[in-house]
Design a protein around this motif. Structure first.
Motif, PDB file in Angstrom:
ATOM      1  N   THR A 358       0.815  -1.208   0.000  1.00  0.00           N
ATOM      2  CA  THR A 358       0.000   0.000   0.000  1.00  0.00           C
ATOM      3  C   THR A 358       0.851   1.262   0.000  1.00  0.00           C
ATOM      4  O   THR A 358       0.468   2.277   0.572  1.00  0.00           O
ATOM      5  CB  THR A 358      -0.934   0.000   1.224  1.00  0.00           C
ATOM      6  OG1 THR A 358      -0.185  -0.367   2.391  1.00  0.00           O
ATOM      7  CG2 THR A 358      -2.080  -0.974   1.040  1.00  0.00           C
ATOM      8  N   ALA A 359       2.023   1.219  -0.649  1.00  0.00           N
ATOM      9  CA  ALA A 359       2.888   2.389  -0.738  1.00  0.00           C
ATOM     10  C   ALA A 359       2.235   3.481  -1.581  1.00  0.00           C
ATOM     11  O   ALA A 359       1.331   3.226  -2.376  1.00  0.00           O
ATOM     12  CB  ALA A 359       4.228   1.987  -1.348  1.00  0.00           C
ATOM     13  N   ILE A 360       2.735   4.713  -1.434  1.00  0.00           N
ATOM     14  CA  ILE A 360       2.192   5.841  -2.196  1.00  0.00           C
ATOM     15  C   ILE A 360       2.304   5.584  -3.690  1.00  0.00           C
ATOM     16  O   ILE A 360       1.333   5.763  -4.442  1.00  0.00           O
ATOM     17  CB  ILE A 360       2.928   7.149  -1.836  1.00  0.00           C
ATOM     18  CG1 ILE A 360       2.618   7.559  -0.401  1.00  0.00           C
ATOM     19  CG2 ILE A 360       2.528   8.268  -2.797  1.00  0.00           C
ATOM     20  CD1 ILE A 360       3.433   8.757   0.075  1.00  0.00           C
ATOM     21  N   ASP A 361       3.504   5.170  -4.153  1.00  0.00           N
ATOM     22  CA  ASP A 361       3.662   4.994  -5.598  1.00  0.00           C
ATOM     23  C   ASP A 361       2.857   3.823  -6.124  1.00  0.00           C
ATOM     24  O   ASP A 361       2.433   3.815  -7.277  1.00  0.00           O
ATOM     25  CB  ASP A 361       5.139   4.888  -6.002  1.00  0.00           C
ATOM     26  CG  ASP A 361       5.898   3.767  -5.310  1.00  0.00           C
ATOM     27  OD1 ASP A 361       5.329   3.115  -4.407  1.00  0.00           O
ATOM     28  OD2 ASP A 361       7.077   3.560  -5.665  1.00  0.00           O
ATOM     29  N   VAL A 362       2.589   2.828  -5.269  1.00  0.00           N
ATOM     30  CA  VAL A 362       1.753   1.707  -5.692  1.00  0.00           C
ATOM     31  C   VAL A 362       0.303   2.146  -5.846  1.00  0.00           C
ATOM     32  O   VAL A 362      -0.370   1.797  -6.812  1.00  0.00           O
ATOM     33  CB  VAL A 362       1.859   0.524  -4.707  1.00  0.00           C
ATOM     34  CG1 VAL A 362       0.936  -0.613  -5.124  1.00  0.00           C
ATOM     35  CG2 VAL A 362       3.295   0.029  -4.627  1.00  0.00           C
ATOM     36  N   ALA A 363      -0.180   2.944  -4.888  1.00  0.00           N
ATOM     37  CA  ALA A 363      -1.551   3.460  -4.999  1.00  0.00           C
ATOM     38  C   ALA A 363      -1.697   4.310  -6.258  1.00  0.00           C
ATOM     39  O   ALA A 363      -2.676   4.179  -7.007  1.00  0.00           O
ATOM     40  CB  ALA A 363      -1.898   4.279  -3.762  1.00  0.00           C
ATOM     41  N   GLY A 364      -0.699   5.171  -6.507  1.00  0.00           N
ATOM     42  CA  GLY A 364      -0.736   5.982  -7.725  1.00  0.00           C
ATOM     43  C   GLY A 364      -0.688   5.127  -8.970  1.00  0.00           C
ATOM     44  O   GLY A 364      -1.364   5.419  -9.971  1.00  0.00           O
ATOM     45  N   HIS A 365       0.112   4.068  -8.925  1.00  0.00           N
ATOM     46  CA  HIS A 365       0.223   3.148 -10.058  1.00  0.00           C
ATOM     47  C   HIS A 365      -1.124   2.495 -10.356  1.00  0.00           C
ATOM     48  O   HIS A 365      -1.582   2.479 -11.503  1.00  0.00           O
ATOM     49  CB  HIS A 365       1.274   2.084  -9.722  1.00  0.00           C
ATOM     50  CG  HIS A 365       1.458   1.023 -10.752  1.00  0.00           C
ATOM     51  ND1 HIS A 365       2.571   0.940 -11.551  1.00  0.00           N
ATOM     52  CD2 HIS A 365       0.672  -0.021 -11.133  1.00  0.00           C
ATOM     53  CE1 HIS A 365       2.477  -0.083 -12.370  1.00  0.00           C
ATOM     54  NE2 HIS A 365       1.319  -0.691 -12.127  1.00  0.00           N
ATOM     55  N   GLU A 366      -1.768   1.954  -9.323  1.00  0.00           N
ATOM     56  CA  GLU A 366      -3.020   1.214  -9.540  1.00  0.00           C
ATOM     57  C   GLU A 366      -4.153   2.132  -9.986  1.00  0.00           C
ATOM     58  O   GLU A 366      -4.908   1.792 -10.905  1.00  0.00           O
ATOM     59  CB  GLU A 366      -3.418   0.454  -8.273  1.00  0.00           C
ATOM     60  CG  GLU A 366      -2.416  -0.580  -7.804  1.00  0.00           C
ATOM     61  CD  GLU A 366      -1.974  -1.548  -8.885  1.00  0.00           C
ATOM     62  OE1 GLU A 366      -2.718  -1.759  -9.858  1.00  0.00           O
ATOM     63  OE2 GLU A 366      -0.865  -2.087  -8.771  1.00  0.00           O
ATOM     64  N   MET A 367      -4.270   3.294  -9.367  1.00  0.00           N
ATOM     65  CA  MET A 367      -5.338   4.208  -9.784  1.00  0.00           C
ATOM     66  C   MET A 367      -5.105   4.702 -11.204  1.00  0.00           C
ATOM     67  O   MET A 367      -6.058   4.939 -11.957  1.00  0.00           O
ATOM     68  CB  MET A 367      -5.444   5.387  -8.820  1.00  0.00           C
ATOM     69  CG  MET A 367      -6.129   5.032  -7.506  1.00  0.00           C
ATOM     70  SD  MET A 367      -6.401   6.450  -6.410  1.00  0.00           S
ATOM     71  CE  MET A 367      -7.640   7.363  -7.325  1.00  0.00           C
ATOM     72  N   THR A 368      -3.839   4.831 -11.589  1.00  0.00           N
ATOM     73  CA  THR A 368      -3.547   5.269 -12.959  1.00  0.00           C
ATOM     74  C   THR A 368      -3.981   4.223 -13.976  1.00  0.00           C
ATOM     75  O   THR A 368      -4.375   4.575 -15.097  1.00  0.00           O
ATOM     76  CB  THR A 368      -2.051   5.595 -13.102  1.00  0.00           C
ATOM     77  OG1 THR A 368      -1.742   6.716 -12.257  1.00  0.00           O
ATOM     78  CG2 THR A 368      -1.684   5.946 -14.536  1.00  0.00           C
TER      79      THR A 368
END
Length: 676
Positions: A358-368
């Protein structure tokens, strides 16, 4: 998800996976600016004031969609679509100067046309300024009655899903009739979606497209788009929550009602909305179930704010409505994924259930992944799949920088806190992707056949070069050393401008079948609109792509040179006679050089069928690419070096291309001679 769709064929046996994007401009200016893979845009174009997108309220967006829907029949007529073709509005983007970019799906006789999507650009006056199409083929099929039974297509899809590692595979959607137009001649087909679970526990949504007449598999892609990261606790942060009576829950009313749920080790359903008597969530330890929920909720909020404040997009669809997050998926599940069917992001807890992803860049990756699905819709396979993954890495990284969180400073590393390799190394590197042992630093003809997480490398590398430049550089305590394919330096323009160029290309230039050559074209067009074709930003886009072996630098190299180019399209007959495209060289003295550069950009669905030759003014032919070479890939975008020192420089030079096998089609998009 690890794609298993790579394959080879010999000529005459099957269709290739996906066709290249075709870009068609109504005005001469737009046509010159967005030709697929063209090395330069001509004539010169100044930055267009007001080219940046504006933030639309849900009501404004809805009104634009209603207007586009009301005028879609007139638009179809203007585009010259056939009587049985119709448009379906999917998305809309508006620029500050009033230009509207409307994205359409297409139907034929009421059937969805896969690979028929297009973007129409209209000025404030209502005049059409440009069109970007996923396919140039005429949509027409001889019969709408399938020869193959739907049950056989379903059985084949199940077999393919199990062969790809899916466990408990089942078809939870009946095969639907479609028109397959993403490569070659459009045909009647079945699309079958296979459910169940993949071998690592990820939900399975394998889409298999089958020729309704022959039973041949035409294409397959995974509908569950995955990325991998690790919980990176962000310290004490503020979360958007909702209070109901004496109970609080993880519902962010200020960001489209985004909710975060606890699956509690389950693999289906929505889960249970996180709620409690106080407004404090988690304690920073993975053993507390609320911690992963807090991280996912925070990452979703950051990503929402990034897209809204930087790019003017309110939510994944641009309609002000949020997706939702699910955490604690499965048991020791080491992955995270975006799923269109639930419009949600889902996160596992990692090895031993101790490292929630649930890292920041992972959340950004998935929502993208969700943003991509609702804009360009890049197919999750082949080169477009690599671009899909890279887009998520690019904006996941951008969100991390945007967050400015002291506990997780911005960097060009993906999943840097995950330690999935057990040695402290990140999952992926953007400055030199090959550091992970599998990703590619640069484009090559077979890159579409490898896993999309690794074929994303050239685009990630491009973004780093465009942002920061080549060579050694230290940013936020991390030292990077980014090389280039041609050994020449690239000067970066800054991450903020690079983000804007990629986002504009994603939302107004890319389509479902965009490949690397077309991504270069789209980003150049975006840079030209934002900054002008004579700007340092435009040149940097050219140089950064050349740095990953996609296209050439201005003048054919770092040392300059004189180029002669033909950007007119020339159709290549399927298994037919050779065709030529000419350039006239003048103003030279003596003979051509021993290192004459021949830049070739051919859009074709199977380049192994092609023979490509350079023909000198006296008729001497130099074979650049022989028949049956180049592999089972789409498109030829490369530069050849020819020793032409025995040839007189001035005169008419030709590029001669012949298709020597049946089934696959294409055209010469552009080519040029560069005299160093």
């Amino acid at each position: 998800m690890r794609s298993s769709s790579s394959r080879r064929r010999t000529p005459h046996t099957s269709h290739r996976k996906a066709a290249a994007v075709a870009l068609v401009g109504v005005s001469a200016l737009i046509a010159a600016a967005v030709q697929s893979g063209a090395a330069t845009a001509a004539p010169e174009q100044a930055a267009r004031p007001g080219a940046e997108s504006v933030q639309l309220t849900p009501a404004q967006r809805a009104e634009l969609i209603r207007a586009a829907d009301a005028g879609k029949a007139a638009t179809a007529k203007e585009l010259g679509l056939g009587a049985q073709e119709a448009l379906v509005v999917r998305d809309v983007v508006k620029d500050a100067d009033g230009t509207v970019h409307t994205r359409y799906e297409r139907t034929y006789a009421g059937l969805p046309v896969l690979g028929g999507d297009l973007v129409v650009d209209k000025a404030k006056s209502g005049a059409t300024e440009g069109v970007v199409k996923a396919t140039r083929a005429t949509i027409k099929v001889a019969s709408l009655t399938p020869t193959l039974a739907a049950s056989k297509a379903e059985k084949q899809a199940l077999t393919l899903a199990k062969a790809a590692g899916a466990e408990k595979a089942d078809t939870n959607r009946a095969p639907r009739k479609v028109i397959w137009a993403a490569n070659g001649t459009p045909v009647l087909a079945y699309e079958t979606v296979v459910g169940g679970l993949q071998e690592d526990g990820t939900p399975n949504e394998l889409h298999v497209v089958t020729d309704a007449a022959t039973g041949e598999k035409l294409y397959e892609y995974q509908g569950v788009e995955t990325g991998t990261g690790n919980t990176m606790y962000s310290g004490s942060v503020t979360l958007g929550t909702t209070q109901s009576g004496s109970t609080y829950n993880l519902t962010d009313g200020g960001r489209g009602g985004h909710r975060t749920y606890n699956l509690n080790r389950g693999t289906s359903g929505t889960g249970t909305l996180f709620s409690g008597a106080d407004d404090v969530w988690g304690n920073g330890a993975a053993s507390n179930t609320e911690t992963a929920g807090a991280d996912a909720h925070y990452g979703a909020a950051l990503t929402w704010d990034y897209y809204k404040n930087v790019h003017g997009r309110s939510g994944i669809r641009g309609d002000g409505v949020a997706a939702y997050s699910r955490v604690h998926y499965g048991n020791a599940y080491v992955n995270a994924f975006w799923q269109d069917s639930c419009f949600c992001m889902t996160y596992g807890d990692g090895s031993g259930n101790t490292h929630p992803l649930t890292a920041i860049d992972v959340a950004g990756h998935e929502m993208t992944h969700g943003v991509t699905a609702n804009t360009a819709g890049l197919n999750y396979s082949g080169e477009s799949g690599g671009l899909n993954e890279a887009t998520s890495d690019i904006f996941g990284t951008s969100v991390e920088f945007y967050a400015a969180n002291s506990s997780d400073v911005g960097d060009y590393l993906i999943g840097e806190e995950i330690d999935i390799n057990g040695d402290g190394s990140p999952l992926r590197y953007m400055d030199r992707p090959s550091q992970d042992g599998a990703s590619r630093d640069a484009w090559y003809s077979g890159i579409g056949s490898i896993d999309v997480h690794y074929s994303s490398g050239p685009a990630n590398h491009f973004f780093y070069l465009l942002s920061e430049g080549s060579g050694t550089k230290t940013i936020n305590g991390v030292t990077y050393n980014s090389p280039t394919s041609d050994g020449l330096a690239v000067t970066g323009i800054g991450r903020d401008k690079a983000e804007k160029i990629w986002f504009r290309a994603l939302t107004t230039k890319f389509t479902s079948t965009t490949n690397y050559a077309a991504a270069r074209t789209g980003t150049l067009a975006a840079a030209g609109e934002l900054y002008g074709t004579t700007s340092a930003e435009y040149t940097a886009v050219q140089n950064a792509w050349a740095g990953v072996a996609v296209g050439t630098r201005p003048g054919g190299g770092g040392g300059g040179g004189t180029s002669f180019e033909n950007t007119a399209d020339v159709s290549i007959p399927d298994n037919g006679a050779a065709v030529t495209s000419s350039v006239t060289v003048s103003g030279r003295t003596g003979n051509a050089p021993s290192n004459l550069q021949v830049g070739v950009d051919i859009v074709h669905t199977y380049i192994g069928d092609l023979q490509v030759q350079l023909v000198a003014p006296d008729g001497t032919a130099y074979t650049l690419k022989a028949y049956s070479t180049g592999g089972s890939t789409d498109n030829l975008s490369t530069t050849y070096t020819v020793n032409a020192s025995s040839e007189v420089a001035n005169g008419v030079w030709q590029l001669r291309v012949q298709d020597n096998a049946a089934q696959d089609t294409g055209y010469i998009n552009s080519w040029k001679l560069t005299f160093p």
